[in-house]
Design a protein around this motif. Structure first.
Motif, PDB file in Angstrom:
ATOM      1  N   UNK A 171      -1.368   1.484  -8.713  1.00 47.63           N
ATOM      2  CA  UNK A 171      -0.548   1.996  -9.813  1.00 47.63           C
ATOM      3  C   UNK A 171       0.495   2.973  -9.292  1.00 47.63           C
ATOM      4  N   UNK A 172       0.072   3.850  -8.368  1.00 46.49           N
ATOM      5  CA  UNK A 172       1.038   4.795  -7.784  1.00 46.49           C
ATOM      6  C   UNK A 172       2.135   4.044  -7.022  1.00 46.49           C
ATOM      7  N   UNK A 173       1.726   3.000  -6.325  1.00 41.83           N
ATOM      8  CA  UNK A 173       2.705   2.220  -5.571  1.00 41.83           C
ATOM      9  C   UNK A 173       3.742   1.586  -6.480  1.00 41.83           C
ATOM     10  N   UNK A 174       3.299   1.024  -7.603  1.00 42.12           N
ATOM     11  CA  UNK A 174       4.227   0.393  -8.546  1.00 42.12           C
ATOM     12  C   UNK A 174       5.228   1.413  -9.077  1.00 42.12           C
ATOM     13  N   UNK A 175       4.737   2.624  -9.384  1.00 42.31           N
ATOM     14  CA  UNK A 175       5.629   3.658  -9.891  1.00 42.31           C
ATOM     15  C   UNK A 175       6.671   4.046  -8.848  1.00 42.31           C
ATOM     16  N   UNK A 176       6.239   4.166  -7.610  1.00 45.51           N
ATOM     17  CA  UNK A 176       7.182   4.505  -6.553  1.00 45.51           C
ATOM     18  C   UNK A 176       8.201   3.375  -6.342  1.00 45.51           C
ATOM     19  N   UNK A 177       7.737   2.152  -6.402  1.00 46.74           N
ATOM     20  CA  UNK A 177       8.655   1.007  -6.230  1.00 46.74           C
ATOM     21  C   UNK A 177       9.656   0.936  -7.376  1.00 46.74           C
ATOM     22  N   UNK A 178       9.202   1.281  -8.586  1.00 45.05           N
ATOM     23  CA  UNK A 178      10.123   1.295  -9.721  1.00 45.05           C
ATOM     24  C   UNK A 178      11.192   2.360  -9.534  1.00 45.05           C
ATOM     25  N   UNK A 179      10.771   3.510  -9.015  1.00 45.87           N
ATOM     26  CA  UNK A 179      11.736   4.588  -8.799  1.00 45.87           C
ATOM     27  C   UNK A 179      12.832   4.166  -7.832  1.00 45.87           C
ATOM     28  N   UNK A 200       0.823  -1.219   0.000  1.00 47.92           N
ATOM     29  CA  UNK A 200       0.000   0.000   0.000  1.00 47.92           C
ATOM     30  C   UNK A 200       0.851   1.261   0.000  1.00 47.92           C
ATOM     31  N   UNK A 201       2.081   1.167  -0.500  1.00 46.59           N
ATOM     32  CA  UNK A 201       2.949   2.343  -0.480  1.00 46.59           C
ATOM     33  C   UNK A 201       2.373   3.482  -1.325  1.00 46.59           C
ATOM     34  N   UNK A 202       1.517   3.142  -2.294  1.00 50.89           N
ATOM     35  CA  UNK A 202       0.901   4.160  -3.135  1.00 50.89           C
ATOM     36  C   UNK A 202      -0.038   5.079  -2.376  1.00 50.89           C
ATOM     37  N   UNK A 203      -0.490   4.669  -1.191  1.00 52.03           N
ATOM     38  CA  UNK A 203      -1.400   5.498  -0.401  1.00 52.03           C
ATOM     39  C   UNK A 203      -0.709   6.728   0.169  1.00 52.03           C
ATOM     40  N   UNK A 239      10.895  -7.060  -8.889  1.00 55.05           N
ATOM     41  CA  UNK A 239       9.603  -7.235  -9.542  1.00 55.05           C
ATOM     42  C   UNK A 239       8.583  -7.999  -8.689  1.00 55.05           C
ATOM     43  N   UNK A 240       8.964  -9.061  -7.958  1.00 56.10           N
ATOM     44  CA  UNK A 240       7.961  -9.739  -7.133  1.00 56.10           C
ATOM     45  C   UNK A 240       7.284  -8.804  -6.140  1.00 56.10           C
ATOM     46  N   UNK A 241       8.014  -7.831  -5.594  1.00 56.37           N
ATOM     47  CA  UNK A 241       7.418  -6.867  -4.672  1.00 56.37           C
ATOM     48  C   UNK A 241       6.457  -5.951  -5.434  1.00 56.37           C
ATOM     49  N   UNK A 242       6.874  -5.521  -6.614  1.00 52.58           N
ATOM     50  CA  UNK A 242       6.009  -4.662  -7.432  1.00 52.58           C
ATOM     51  C   UNK A 242       4.751  -5.426  -7.858  1.00 52.58           C
ATOM     52  N   UNK A 243       4.895  -6.703  -8.164  1.00 54.85           N
ATOM     53  CA  UNK A 243       3.734  -7.492  -8.579  1.00 54.85           C
ATOM     54  C   UNK A 243       2.706  -7.594  -7.464  1.00 54.85           C
TER      55      UNK A 243
END
Length: 742
Positions: free
Chosen positions: A594-602, A556-559, A607-611
């Motif tokens: 979606x926001x969380x995935x972008x932050x994780x990519x940054x 839930x990092x995107x929150x 990838x398993x965490x992003x998935x």
């Protein structure tokens, strides 16, 4: 078990590209076979050269193995034979017996007065040489019958005696008849003593010994000059060689010297032919013996090595095929496996170049367990055991220094024990220190194995023992250094999320977790609770519990982009969703994956965490805002239709067990937290309802969770929640009767 992903043909977006192409996978396994073939080629297949007699060599040729230098060995044997001194035999011919026989004849003839003087002279001229000759021949015959002397020696003795025979002067025969009985009696012991004394020396040249007779006679008690003269001449006639050259003994000694001469070897990697050298008959024969000539090469070893490489490759292929690892479908991980094999085998090859015939134990220095540890950490422990067997098999070939053997079981056994001990130690490693522990275990068990083999052989030397143990220890420590250095490379290059990496990512000091804690403390607490729930649920069905726990921390990092729009962060503030359109609320809520995935990519998160962050909601429906939108539309009599699809998360649906479990735990934790005073029945009903709702909604269609596993997950979540909310659960009332006095 590592990430298990059900790769079925219907999930086209997961199976697209080279990573999941079957043809490429076949090529990869063929490449693995080529690596096996190339690594073992130099050891099992002799190198050949296009060479003819008399030509100049175009390149420097090195000995592929130790070989005897026949010419140098023969020269060394000849030199040893030349150094052998001639063998002589000392033979006692008992010449004093001849002396007695001569004086007996003199006494007999001189005492006979009927024999005339001239006849006596004639008799002595004939009889004395005959007596010497006959008794000498009898002595040689006796020696021959004894069997102690070879015929050649006896012939050389006879020849030597004949050549050095002493002829009595003519005047001796005229003086002998004039000797009286008293003269002969006085001369006999003197003559015998002189002959015995001089014959006790080693006489090769009788003339030298005979020259000493006059001196010895002059020191005797003989008074008459005639007696002295006769004793001198008779003694000289009886002095013969007693030291004879033994040709056969000399030849035998030379033969023994040749046999005792150790062969001269051309050691492995010694230069056989330098570039530009002319190929002589000797060099050509040597190359032919080593099977280095192209026109006489035997191609059967190449065929055998090809079959062996295919068998090793087949073992790996069948094990991977029968497993449930992602490696079964993921060519990216297969590339990593092949790279690990190539690096590990290359390390063994480098160490093998340092080996020689005198110090083959250098092979214990090789970090053979490097590949096993990397495979155990990055891929799968059972696969690491299979790889360990193959590594050990290859080590027994690469480190073999015995040219007449294909394998050296010593290096294979030490490698196998070291690899197995490393894999057993490194399984489920959660700290980098575990790698160091694995290195120490490799060193310990390798030394133990080496010690057992040396004790069984029972002919070891202290220096060999100490060096073997030192090399084994150094090999174990070197393995640790290489693993620690290479592990980040593989994790970053192939997106592998090892347990060690997961533990590092679970550190609360990670920037994203610190951001989550400071900006959205409610979400942080929620994530920790989801981590506990999902880890227990995952471990109950054999999934990766550590991945679930760490993935939950970041799901839930995107929150953190809009923290106040999520209820767990709305402490002492109004809910902003009460004042905005449900469509806008939906857009804000569904954006957090979606926001969380972008932050994780940054932050270059694996990838398993992003998935997990992207898939934990799947394509589920936001029921609250969907029904709120429908209610508003009815109140406004709006003709605009409200579509259910517009109020669903974008997905994708969970592609792995871990993502599905985190999604279930996320919903369960939020639902149970919403209950004021949850009871055991309410929790059980809530968990069952959530799982059934997701199952009916098709959220598990793209992962391999079974109904039995879903049931196990539900029971585990109930038990875990019972422990978390035990202080607030209202158990059914029971009538308790207290006993008197209680």
């Amino acid at each position: 078990m590592k990430n298990e992903v059900q790769m079925k043909g219907k999930f086209h977006y997961r199976l697209s590209g080279w990573k999941y192409n079957t043809g490429i996978r076949v090529v990869m396994f063929l490449l693995l076979g080529v690596i096996f073939y190339t690594a073992l080629y130099a050891k099992l297949v002799p190198q050949v050269f296009d060479i003819t007699l008399g030509m100049k060599s175009e390149k420097t040729i090195y000995a592929p193995e130790q070989i005897e230098n026949a010419v140098a060995t023969e020269q060394a044997k000849e030199d040893a034979a030349k150094r052998v001194q001639p063998v002589y035999r000392i033979v006692n011919l008992k010449n004093e017996v001849i002396s007695d026989a001569i004086f007996d004849k003199l006494s007999q003839i001189n005492a006979d007065e009927e024999v005339k003087f001239d006849d006596k002279v004639s008799i002595y001229r004939r009889v004395i040489p005959q007596i010497i000759s006959d008794l000498t021949n009898d002595a040689i015959k006796t020696l021959r019958n004894s069997g102690q002397y070879n015929d050649l020696l006896l012939e050389q003795m006879q020849s030597g005696l004949d050549e050095q025979k002493y002829p009595l002067p003519e005047e001796v025969y005229f003086k002998l008849p004039r000797l009286t009985k008293e003269d002969l009696a006085e001369m006999r012991p003197v003559t015998k003593d002189i002959v015995t004394k001089l014959m006790n020396d080693q006489i090769l040249d009788a003339q030298t010994a005979r020259a000493k007779v006059a001196e010895v006679v002059n020191t005797s008690k003989l008074a008459k000059n005639t007696s002295r003269e006769m004793v001198t001449e008779i003694a000289r006639a009886l002095i013969t060689p007693n030291k004879f050259f033994d040709q056969k003994g000399t030849d035998d000694a030379k033969g023994q010297a040749r046999e005792n001469m150790k062969p001269v070897y051309i050691n492995k990697n010694d230069v056989l032919v330098k570039a530009g050298d002319v190929i002589t008959e000797e060099i050509y024969t040597r190359l032919e013996k080593l099977k280095l000539l192209k026109d006489k090469a035997n191609h059967l070893p190449q065929v055998g090595l090809g079959i062996l490489s295919v068998l090793l490759c087949f073992v790996m292929f069948m094990f991977v095929k029968q497993s449930m690892m992602e490696l079964k479908y993921n060519n990216s991980q297969l590339v990593m496996l092949i790279l690990i094999f190539a690096m590990n085998i290359s390390g063994m090859k480098i160490i093998s170049f340092l080996q020689n015939v005198e110090y083959p134990i250098i092979g214990y220095l090789a970090p053979t367990a490097l590949g096993s540890i990397l495979i155990a950490i990055l891929l799968d422990a059972p696969l690491a055991f299979i790889a360990s067997v193959i590594f050990s098999f290859i080590a027994s070939i690469i480190f073999n220094t015995e040219h007449d053997l294909l394998f050296d079981f010593r290096f294979g056994l030490v490698s196998l024990v070291g690899c197995f001990s490393a894999v057993f130690t490194i399984q489920r490693a959660s700290q980098r220190a575990t790698i160091l522990k694995a290195g120490l275990m490799i060193a310990f068990f390798s030394m133990l194995t080496i010690t057992s083999m040396l004790l069984l052989e029972d002919h070891f030397q202290q220096k060999e023992v100490l060096m073997s143990l030192a090399f084994a220890t150094a090999g174990g420590l070197a393995t640790v250094v290489f693993v620690i250095g290479l592990l980040p490379f593989f994790e970053a290059s192939f997106g592998i999320l090892s347990p060690l990496k997961l533990v590092e990512l679970s550190n609360p000091n990670h920037p994203l977790l610190r951001k989550l804690l400071t900006e959205t403390p409610g979400t942080y607490h929620h994530s920790v609770m989801v981590g506990n729930l999902s880890e227990a649920a995952a471990e109950s069905i054999g999934a990766d519990g550590l991945l679930c726990r760490v993935g939950s921390y970041y799901h839930d990092i995107g929150k953190t982009k809009r923290p106040s729009y999520f209820i767990e962060n709305q402490t002492n503030i109004e809910n902003p969703h009460d004042k905005i359109d449900p469509n806008l609320s939906k857009s804000i809520i569904v954006a957090h994956p979606r926001d969380g995935v972008e932050m994780l990519k940054d932050f270059k998160m694996p990838k398993p965490i992003r998935d997990i962050a992207e898939q934990h909601h799947g394509t589920t429906l936001l029921h609250f805002f969907y029904y709120k939108a429908m209610k508003l539309a009815q109140e406004e009599n709006s003709e605009k239709g409200i579509r259910e699809e517009d109020f669903r998360y974008a997905g994708p649906k969970a592609q792995s067990k871990e993502a599905a479990i985190v999604g279930i735990a996320d919903s369960v934790e939020a639902a149970v937290r919403s209950l004021r005073n949850p009871t055991l029945e309410q929790i059980d009903s809530m968990v069952t309802k959530i799982i059934k709702s997701r199952l009916d909604d098709g959220q598990f269609n793209e992962c391999d969770l079974t109904l039995k596993e879903l049931d196990t997950i539900a029971k585990t979540l109930n038990e875990t929640l019972l422990g978390i909310f035990h202080s607030r659960i209202e158990y059914p009332s029971e009538v308790t009767t207290k006993k008197p006095g209680a």
